[in-house]
Design a protein around this motif. Structure first.
Motif, PDB file in Angstrom:
ATOM      1  N   TYR A  34       0.830  -1.206   0.000  1.00  0.00           N
ATOM      2  CA  TYR A  34       0.000   0.000   0.000  1.00  0.00           C
ATOM      3  C   TYR A  34       0.865   1.257   0.000  1.00  0.00           C
ATOM      4  CZ  TYR A  34      -3.685   3.277   1.205  1.00  0.00           C
ATOM      5  OH  TYR A  34      -4.557   4.335   1.187  1.00  0.00           O
ATOM      6  N   GLU A  35       1.866   1.275   0.855  1.00  0.00           N
ATOM      7  CA  GLU A  35       2.737   2.449   0.925  1.00  0.00           C
ATOM      8  C   GLU A  35       3.487   2.652  -0.390  1.00  0.00           C
ATOM      9  OE1 GLU A  35       5.133   1.659   4.329  1.00  0.00           O
ATOM     10  OE2 GLU A  35       3.609   2.352   5.761  1.00  0.00           O
ATOM     11  N   GLN A  36       3.924   1.560  -0.998  1.00  0.00           N
ATOM     12  CA  GLN A  36       4.613   1.630  -2.289  1.00  0.00           C
ATOM     13  C   GLN A  36       3.682   2.183  -3.364  1.00  0.00           C
ATOM     14  OE1 GLN A  36       5.480  -2.274  -3.810  1.00  0.00           O
ATOM     15  NE2 GLN A  36       6.935  -1.563  -5.346  1.00  0.00           N
ATOM     16  N   TRP A  37       2.459   1.707  -3.387  1.00  0.00           N
ATOM     17  CA  TRP A  37       1.456   2.115  -4.376  1.00  0.00           C
ATOM     18  C   TRP A  37       1.109   3.594  -4.228  1.00  0.00           C
ATOM     19  CZ3 TRP A  37      -0.511  -0.243  -8.569  1.00  0.00           C
ATOM     20  CH2 TRP A  37      -1.754   0.140  -9.077  1.00  0.00           C
ATOM     21  N   ARG A  46       1.570  19.673 -15.884  1.00  0.00           N
ATOM     22  CA  ARG A  46       1.159  19.983 -17.256  1.00  0.00           C
ATOM     23  C   ARG A  46       0.037  21.015 -17.286  1.00  0.00           C
ATOM     24  NH1 ARG A  46       0.524  14.223 -20.466  1.00  0.00           N
ATOM     25  NH2 ARG A  46       2.637  13.404 -20.142  1.00  0.00           N
ATOM     26  N   TYR A  47      -0.789  21.006 -16.243  1.00  0.00           N
ATOM     27  CA  TYR A  47      -1.967  21.871 -16.212  1.00  0.00           C
ATOM     28  C   TYR A  47      -1.805  23.018 -15.215  1.00  0.00           C
ATOM     29  CZ  TYR A  47      -3.718  17.667 -18.486  1.00  0.00           C
ATOM     30  OH  TYR A  47      -3.875  16.593 -19.338  1.00  0.00           O
ATOM     31  N   ASP A  48      -0.585  23.159 -14.694  1.00  0.00           N
ATOM     32  CA  ASP A  48      -0.287  24.208 -13.716  1.00  0.00           C
ATOM     33  C   ASP A  48      -1.231  24.138 -12.517  1.00  0.00           C
ATOM     34  OD1 ASP A  48       1.177  26.352 -12.725  1.00  0.00           O
ATOM     35  OD2 ASP A  48      -0.242  27.830 -13.536  1.00  0.00           O
ATOM     36  N   LEU A  49      -1.565  22.917 -12.111  1.00  0.00           N
ATOM     37  CA  LEU A  49      -2.440  22.743 -10.955  1.00  0.00           C
ATOM     38  C   LEU A  49      -1.690  23.074  -9.669  1.00  0.00           C
ATOM     39  CD1 LEU A  49      -4.346  19.445 -11.811  1.00  0.00           C
ATOM     40  CD2 LEU A  49      -5.371  21.685 -11.405  1.00  0.00           C
ATOM     41  N   ARG A  50      -2.336  23.836  -8.792  1.00  0.00           N
ATOM     42  CA  ARG A  50      -1.721  24.242  -7.528  1.00  0.00           C
ATOM     43  C   ARG A  50      -2.532  23.678  -6.369  1.00  0.00           C
ATOM     44  NH1 ARG A  50      -2.156  28.822 -10.479  1.00  0.00           N
ATOM     45  NH2 ARG A  50      -3.680  29.740  -9.044  1.00  0.00           N
ATOM     46  N   LEU A  51      -1.852  22.960  -5.503  1.00  0.00           N
ATOM     47  CA  LEU A  51      -2.520  22.375  -4.342  1.00  0.00           C
ATOM     48  C   LEU A  51      -3.029  23.461  -3.401  1.00  0.00           C
ATOM     49  CD1 LEU A  51      -0.031  19.500  -3.408  1.00  0.00           C
ATOM     50  CD2 LEU A  51      -2.316  19.215  -4.389  1.00  0.00           C
ATOM     51  N   ARG A  52      -4.145  23.200  -2.773  1.00  0.00           N
ATOM     52  CA  ARG A  52      -4.633  24.099  -1.733  1.00  0.00           C
ATOM     53  C   ARG A  52      -3.716  23.998  -0.510  1.00  0.00           C
ATOM     54  NH1 ARG A  52      -9.280  26.638  -2.349  1.00  0.00           N
ATOM     55  NH2 ARG A  52     -10.689  26.011  -4.042  1.00  0.00           N
ATOM     56  N   PRO A  53      -3.628  25.061   0.273  1.00  0.00           N
ATOM     57  CA  PRO A  53      -2.788  25.022   1.478  1.00  0.00           C
ATOM     58  C   PRO A  53      -3.174  23.858   2.389  1.00  0.00           C
ATOM     59  CG  PRO A  53      -3.493  27.265   1.025  1.00  0.00           C
ATOM     60  CD  PRO A  53      -4.248  26.389   0.069  1.00  0.00           C
ATOM     61  N   GLY A  54      -2.186  23.135   2.864  1.00  0.00           N
ATOM     62  CA  GLY A  54      -2.425  22.014   3.763  1.00  0.00           C
ATOM     63  C   GLY A  54      -2.642  20.686   3.074  1.00  0.00           C
ATOM     64  N   VAL A  55      -2.800  20.705   1.752  1.00  0.00           N
ATOM     65  CA  VAL A  55      -2.998  19.469   0.985  1.00  0.00           C
ATOM     66  C   VAL A  55      -1.661  19.029   0.404  1.00  0.00           C
ATOM     67  CG1 VAL A  55      -4.163  18.402  -0.987  1.00  0.00           C
ATOM     68  CG2 VAL A  55      -5.371  20.082   0.423  1.00  0.00           C
ATOM     69  N   THR A  56      -1.365  17.734   0.485  1.00  0.00           N
ATOM     70  CA  THR A  56      -0.125  17.194  -0.075  1.00  0.00           C
ATOM     71  C   THR A  56      -0.458  16.239  -1.211  1.00  0.00           C
ATOM     72  OG1 THR A  56      -0.026  15.228   1.345  1.00  0.00           O
ATOM     73  CG2 THR A  56       0.885  17.288   2.237  1.00  0.00           C
ATOM     74  N   TRP A  57       0.566  15.883  -1.971  1.00  0.00           N
ATOM     75  CA  TRP A  57       0.349  14.931  -3.064  1.00  0.00           C
ATOM     76  C   TRP A  57       0.019  13.543  -2.530  1.00  0.00           C
ATOM     77  CZ3 TRP A  57      -0.979  16.664  -7.452  1.00  0.00           C
ATOM     78  CH2 TRP A  57      -0.522  17.912  -7.883  1.00  0.00           C
ATOM     79  N   LEU A  58       0.506  13.227  -1.338  1.00  0.00           N
ATOM     80  CA  LEU A  58       0.101  11.964  -0.712  1.00  0.00           C
ATOM     81  C   LEU A  58      -1.387  11.988  -0.371  1.00  0.00           C
ATOM     82  CD1 LEU A  58       3.097  11.124   1.663  1.00  0.00           C
ATOM     83  CD2 LEU A  58       2.373   9.855  -0.369  1.00  0.00           C
ATOM     84  N   ASP A  59      -1.899  13.155   0.049  1.00  0.00           N
ATOM     85  CA  ASP A  59      -3.336  13.277   0.303  1.00  0.00           C
ATOM     86  C   ASP A  59      -4.129  13.005  -0.972  1.00  0.00           C
ATOM     87  OD1 ASP A  59      -2.794  14.031   2.921  1.00  0.00           O
ATOM     88  OD2 ASP A  59      -2.859  16.179   2.464  1.00  0.00           O
ATOM     89  N   VAL A  60      -3.669  13.587  -2.068  1.00  0.00           N
ATOM     90  CA  VAL A  60      -4.344  13.390  -3.353  1.00  0.00           C
ATOM     91  C   VAL A  60      -4.358  11.910  -3.717  1.00  0.00           C
ATOM     92  CG1 VAL A  60      -4.242  13.888  -5.831  1.00  0.00           C
ATOM     93  CG2 VAL A  60      -3.758  15.704  -4.168  1.00  0.00           C
ATOM     94  N   ALA A  61      -3.206  11.264  -3.577  1.00  0.00           N
ATOM     95  CA  ALA A  61      -3.115   9.843  -3.918  1.00  0.00           C
ATOM     96  C   ALA A  61      -4.006   9.000  -3.013  1.00  0.00           C
ATOM     97  CB  ALA A  61      -1.665   9.380  -3.815  1.00  0.00           C
TER      98      ALA A  61
END
Length: 270
Positions: free
Chosen positions: A185-188, A202-217
């Protein structure tokens, strides 16, 4: 189960040759209910509460999940496979015993082999490469549809993925299964977090404050996991009235809560 429930409407095989009235009486007898309750206890012992075999006990065959994996069946299947190969690998009972003294040791190794990280890594690498090689100008909704379809297809049609799911659902308290599941799970999630970050650029997407890419995943994966369970049970991933899969619909609904400029990602002409 309620004591006043008519078990004759549930149990189709109990006293199948008896007269209807006799069958109903037997189905609802305390003895029938006791047999069923004991069976549930044994299932919990063998699967849900299984913690691994006693490696020094010659008579401990390991989890009952693998009860059908006898040496004879392994050799018989190996012979069938070998018959269709030009240079087959010949297996014998003696070779098996040279490697595993007890069946329980074989089944533990089998779990480890099934759950090995390289399987997840291979699937992830294939999906990642396909996603990153999509045309740079592809509109985001089309990318989301492609990626969702690719992930669902790659996992739902993979028999090893299905076997992994069966094992970790059947043996949730097995230490080795827990360890491998956590690592997988952690690897995935980590791999997807990195992939999403690269695609979002590619789309210049900017995360909201406090959100991480791990949160998105984590959030996208939770949707995919639920859709996968439903899809494997029903034969297809659920579709929405828009025509999109439930995975795509859920991802698009979450985008404004994750990104500051998600409103720029609509379908062209919509």
């Amino acid at each position: 189960m309620q004591r006043d429930e008519d078990l004759s409407t549930i149990l189709s095989n109990v006293a199948a040759d008896a007269r209807p009235t006799t069958r109903t009486k037997i189905a609802n007898s305390p003895e029938t209910r006791a047999f069923l309750e004991i069976g549930l206890h044994l299932l919990r012992d063998d699967l849900l509460d299984h913690r691994g075999p006693d490696m020094l006990d010659e008579h401990d065959a390991g989890t009952r999940l693998f009860a059908g994996l006898s040496q004879a069946r392994l050799i018989e299947r190996a012979d069938r496979i070998a018959a269709g190969e030009d240079r087959p690998t010949m297996l014998t009972v003696g070779m098996f015993r040279d490697r595993w003294r007890y069946k329980s040791r074989y089944t533990e190794d089998l779990i480890a082999y099934l759950m090995r990280p390289s399987l997840t890594e291979r699937t992830m690498n294939e999906l990642r490469e396909a996603a990153l090689n999509l045309p740079a100008g592809l509109p985001f909704p089309q990318l989301a549809r492609y990626l969702a379809d690719a992930v669902m297809s790659a996992t739902m049609r993979d028999p090893l993925w299905s076997l992994q799911t069966i094992v970790w659902v059947a043996l949730p308290n097995h230490p080795r299964v827990q360890r491998y599941l956590k690592a997988r799970y952690e690897q995935w999630i980590a791999a997807w977090a990195s992939t999403y970050e690269q695609l979002a650029a590619r789309y210049d997407l900017r995360l909201r404050p406090g959100v991480t890419w791990l949160d998105v995943a984590e959030m996208f994966n939770a949707v995919a996991d639920g859709a996968r369970v439903r899809g494997m049970a029903m034969g297809a991933v659920a579709s929405l009235s828009s025509g999109d899969s439930v995975v795509v619909g859920a991802i698009r609904a979450m985008m404004p809560t994750l990104f500051l400029n998600a409103e720029n990602l609509a379908d062209p002409g919509s």
